[in-house]
Write a protein that holds these residues in place. Structure first.
Motif, mmCIF file in Angstrom:
data_model
loop_
_atom_site.group_PDB
_atom_site.id
_atom_site.type_symbol
_atom_site.label_atom_id
_atom_site.label_comp_id
_atom_site.label_asym_id
_atom_site.label_seq_id
_atom_site.Cartn_x
_atom_site.Cartn_y
_atom_site.Cartn_z
ATOM 1 N N ARG A 140 -0.173 19.869 2.184
ATOM 2 C CA ARG A 140 -1.321 18.968 2.307
ATOM 3 C C ARG A 140 -1.529 18.498 3.737
ATOM 4 O O ARG A 140 -2.666 18.458 4.219
ATOM 5 N N THR A 141 -0.415 18.168 4.442
ATOM 6 C CA THR A 141 -0.592 17.735 5.834
ATOM 7 C C THR A 141 -1.101 18.904 6.677
ATOM 8 O O THR A 141 -1.974 18.730 7.509
ATOM 9 N N ARG A 165 5.571 15.566 11.988
ATOM 10 C CA ARG A 165 4.972 15.022 10.781
ATOM 11 C C ARG A 165 4.953 16.054 9.668
ATOM 12 O O ARG A 165 5.184 15.748 8.512
ATOM 13 N N VAL A 166 4.645 17.315 10.033
ATOM 14 C CA VAL A 166 4.579 18.344 8.990
ATOM 15 C C VAL A 166 5.986 18.699 8.516
ATOM 16 O O VAL A 166 6.194 18.990 7.339
ATOM 17 N N THR A 167 6.960 18.673 9.428
ATOM 18 C CA THR A 167 8.302 19.109 9.028
ATOM 19 C C THR A 167 9.183 17.928 8.609
ATOM 20 O O THR A 167 9.307 17.645 7.433
ATOM 21 N N GLY A 168 9.730 17.207 9.559
ATOM 22 C CA GLY A 168 10.701 16.156 9.257
ATOM 23 C C GLY A 168 10.165 15.032 8.401
ATOM 24 O O GLY A 168 10.817 14.600 7.445
ATOM 25 N N ASP A 169 8.957 14.567 8.702
ATOM 26 C CA ASP A 169 8.454 13.408 7.983
ATOM 27 C C ASP A 169 8.094 13.736 6.539
ATOM 28 O O ASP A 169 8.300 12.914 5.644
ATOM 29 N N ALA A 170 7.580 14.931 6.323
ATOM 30 C CA ALA A 170 7.286 15.327 4.941
ATOM 31 C C ALA A 170 8.604 15.334 4.155
ATOM 32 O O ALA A 170 8.670 14.914 2.997
ATOM 33 N N GLN A 171 9.662 15.798 4.830
ATOM 34 C CA GLN A 171 10.984 15.859 4.207
ATOM 35 C C GLN A 171 11.501 14.453 3.871
ATOM 36 O O GLN A 171 12.011 14.220 2.772
ATOM 37 N N ASN A 172 11.339 13.521 4.792
ATOM 38 C CA ASN A 172 11.861 12.176 4.553
ATOM 39 C C ASN A 172 11.006 11.373 3.574
ATOM 40 O O ASN A 172 11.498 10.445 2.951
ATOM 41 N N PHE A 189 0.973 9.783 5.922
ATOM 42 C CA PHE A 189 -0.308 9.267 5.429
ATOM 43 C C PHE A 189 -1.318 9.125 6.562
ATOM 44 O O PHE A 189 -2.517 9.264 6.344
ATOM 45 N N GLU A 190 -0.821 8.839 7.772
ATOM 46 C CA GLU A 190 -1.737 8.748 8.911
ATOM 47 C C GLU A 190 -2.488 10.065 9.093
ATOM 48 O O GLU A 190 -3.669 10.073 9.405
ATOM 49 N N VAL A 191 -1.749 11.156 8.889
ATOM 50 C CA VAL A 191 -2.416 12.466 8.998
ATOM 51 C C VAL A 191 -3.365 12.652 7.821
ATOM 52 O O VAL A 191 -4.533 12.980 7.989
ATOM 53 N N GLU A 198 0.831 -1.195 0.000
ATOM 54 C CA GLU A 198 0.000 0.000 0.000
ATOM 55 C C GLU A 198 0.873 1.256 0.000
ATOM 56 O O GLU A 198 0.603 2.224 -0.723
ATOM 57 N N LEU A 199 1.946 1.198 0.830
ATOM 58 C CA LEU A 199 2.853 2.351 0.896
ATOM 59 C C LEU A 199 3.480 2.607 -0.466
ATOM 60 O O LEU A 199 3.539 3.742 -0.935
#
Ligand SMILES: Nc1ncnc2c1ncn2[C@@H]1O[C@H](COP(=O)(O)OP(=O)(O)O)[C@@H](O)[C@H]1O
Ligand SMILES: [Mg+2]
Length: 644
Positions: free
Chosen positions: A131-132, A155-162, A348-350, A18-19
């Motif tokens: 989007r997040t 989630r908005v900063t680091g995870d969007a980046q990764n 994606f959880e967000v 799915e990912l």
């Protein structure tokens, strides 16, 4: 904290398939740039191969010139130098081409890097962040309660980046790697098939090592993100709660908690690093091994005259080095796969979190509400199975004041938060002008409700902008009218720059009462027919409570007002007082009725009026009047009398 985060991560697990599907869809959105980047890396590959091949030819030309018994050099693309050229001339021309090739590669590499940066930092990351962030604005309060605020920040900063790593670090790099490996393989095979097979047998081992370690690394990265979230949470809490920390002289314990969390993160990182540190030398060792095979077997082939020195052995060595380099690159790519999957899951959880309170597609715009509101058998809980409100029913006529009374935790705030539809009840209905709230357009409806919370959040912006928060286009006259209605105009004028004073900067210190009056002005700006006041004087000291109490009374006129409070001075003028006890509506009625019925309201009334009586007694101590005097005394007597 970390337990909460790990369970929150477990709430929704995405399968790898799915990912991948979701991430490919993300890449597909930017297919133009991806294709450009791939073409550029293919061109780089071809140029590189050309340079290597020419180098081999140069060696063969020199070798042939020194020893004519050696094989004649094989020129690429069917080109042969003119008959009259000396070997030196040929070497010079070839060298010039090699330099030109290197220059072209340099220019192309620059463009390739720019394309990738533009794609990831210029498009994908801002897109994901936007989007997040947009989704967070629409999510229910529940989401923010379940997930820690730093987890949300990350989630908005680091995870969007990764997450973007999947595109550049996995997809583009991976395709590039496949292309490169295929090209090198064909080239090597072309030079000598068995030599290729012999050297590449080691590569299988290289691949296995990579595969093994990537499996080990993924859980480590996930844990790492969670630990990092709790570290940030601890840090933000200490900064926000600095006063409390210092007030309790708790810097020491707080510092130790931080150090412990910090150590956890660094230990976890060490574990990842240790795995990586075993892995990298292991792969290097294997690459060296394949070189040993090359020079043993390949050297023998050269001596046997089966391959030439330049275009054969030297070019082969170059190809093999780069081939193994690319295979070792699998680590980096595998790493990026893990990192991007972990991050993508959190993003994606967000993006997929359900917006529990949703606008129906056929929702209708309510028009200007009259302020009639009714709860009809409302049962509500934050988690299913534990209700904080049970079967609550009452009706508020337009312009009425509804008081809410009850101990802390009795459900006052919860009841109030159902009115602007921050949550939907599990059972029953809430009606505004006879319409179920769920049938009304959410934004239109909410705009007609003014809210003042127990604690007021003011933005670091001007006083005027804070008051105009609900309508940034409001003009100065409207802002001033709202401020006047909230009895805030006078103190605002006394501030250094009046309405243009920026809040949150040093020197601007607002009292609790002033903050609440600004909040009231903000709520009144939109002239709402419904006003919600959730314990508005809770953080105001009793001495200055009257500052805001008169402002509140002025604001209530002409609107249906819900006010939660435990101070009866605020409640006794209410048309109806709802007495809540553990989520149940225990009693309902006006002050005069409730003080005559046994129950918590009457108890509190007695206590508070006694206090008031004592104060008045002190004030009157000089005079000859008896123990209780004034209107308060009369009420206490009245209540006391009705008890008998
Ligand atoms: N966001 C929330 N998530 C879960 N439980 C909550 C939440 N807010 C309040 N509660 C619980 O609901 C009950 C009622 O709380 P609340 O409405 O805040 O009462 P009051 O405002 O009268 O003090 C309490 O038991 C409280 O622990
Ligand atoms: Mg409350």
């Amino acid at each position: 904290m970390s337990e909460r985060l790990s369970t929150d991560l477990n709430q929704r697990r995405y399968s790898t398939g799915e990912l991948v599907r979701r991430l490919l869809a993300l890449a597909w959105q930017f297919r133009g740039d991806c294709l450009l980047s791939l073409c550029q890396s293919a061109a780089l590959l071809l140029l590189g191969l050309l340079g290597l091949q020419l180098l081999g030819v140069v060696i063969d030309v020199i070798r042939h010139a020194l020893d004519a018994s050696q094989r004649a050099p094989a020129y690429p693309f069917g080109w042969t130098p003119p008959a009259g050229w000396t070997p030196l001339q040929v070497v010079t021309v070839l060298s010039v081409i090699i330099v030109a090739q290197a220059l072209a590669r340099a220019v192309l590499t620059y463009h390739y890097n720019m394309t990738t940066a533009r794609l990831t930092q210029g498009k994908i990351v801002p897109d994901l962040r936007a989007r997040t962030y947009a989704k967070l604005q629409r999510l229910s309060f529940r989401f923010f309660h379940v997930h820690g605020s730093s987890s949300i920040f990350n989630r908005v900063t680091g995870d969007a980046q990764n997450t973007r790593l999947f595109v550049d670090g996995v997809l583009l790099q991976g395709l590039n790697m496949l292309l490169t490996l295929a090209a090198y393989f064909v080239f090597m095979w072309h030079i000598h098939a068995t030599l290729t097979v012999a050297c590449l047998s080691v590569t299988v081992g290289l691949w296995w090592v990579t595969h093994y370690y990537s499996g080990r690394l993924r859980p480590g990265y996930e844990r790492n993100r969670e630990l990092y979230d709790s570290l940030v949470q601890l840090f933000t809490e200490s900064v926000q709660g600095m006063q409390t920390v210092k007030g309790f002289a708790a810097e020491g314990p707080q510092m130790r908690r931080f150090e412990a969390a910090n150590a956890q993160v660094s230990n976890q990182q060490k574990r990842i690093f240790r795995d990586l540190s075993v892995f990298t030398p292991a792969t290097q060792l294997l690459s060296q091994l394949s070189l040993v095979i090359l020079f043993g077997y390949g050297g023998w082939l050269y001596v046997q005259g089966q391959i030439s020195l330049g275009s054969g052995l030297v070019v082969f060595a170059g190809l093999l080095q780069q081939f193994n380099g690319q295979v070792a690159n699998i680590t980096t790519i595998a790493n990026s796969v893990q990192q991007s999957f972990t991050a993508a899951q959190r993003v994606f959880e967000v993006l997929d979190a359900p917006t529990e309170v949703q606008n129906k597609p056929e929702a209708m715009t309510p028009g200007r509400l009259s302020g009639r509101l009714a709860f009809d058998g409302v049962t509500f809980g934050y988690q299913s199975g534990s209700e904080v409100l049970q079967q609550v029913s009452f009706e508020a006529a337009p312009g009425q004041v509804i008081g809410l009374f009850g101990m802390t935790g009795s459900g006052k705030t919860s009841l109030l938060s159902l009115i602007p539809r921050f949550y939907d009840p599990q059972e029953g209905r809430i009606l505004a002008d006879g319409q179920d709230l769920r049938d009304l357009d959410l934004d239109d409806y909410r705009r007609q409700i003014g809210i003042v919370y127990q604690e007021t959040f003011l933005f670091s912006n001007t006083v005027a902008a804070n008051i105009a928060f609900g309508n940034p286009h409001a003009d100065a006259a409207h802002i001033e009218a709202a401020a006047r209605a909230a009895s805030a105009h006078e103190f605002i004028l006394k501030m250094p720059e009046g309405y243009e004073t920026v809040l949150g900067e040093s020197g601007v210190d607002l009292s609790g009462g002033q903050r609440q009056r600004l909040a009231l002005a903000r709520a009144l700006l939109l002239q709402p027919p419904v006003l919600i006041l959730d314990d508005p004087t809770a953080s105001v000291d009793p001495g200055t409570e009257h500052e805001i109490a008169s402002a509140l009374r002025k604001a209530m006129t002409g609107r249906t007002t819900f006010i939660a409070a435990n101070r009866l001075s605020l409640l006794r003028r209410a048309d109806i007082i709802l007495v809540l006890d553990k989520g149940r509506l225990l009693q309902m009625g006006a002050h005069a009725q409730l003080v005559r019925q046994p129950g918590p309201y009457r108890e509190t009334a007695l206590l508070q009026l006694m206090d008031l009586g004592e104060e008045e007694e002190k004030a009157d101590a000089a005079g000859p009047e008896p123990v209780l005097a004034g209107p308060a005394a009369k009420e206490v007597e009245e209540i006391a009398g009705s008890r008998i």
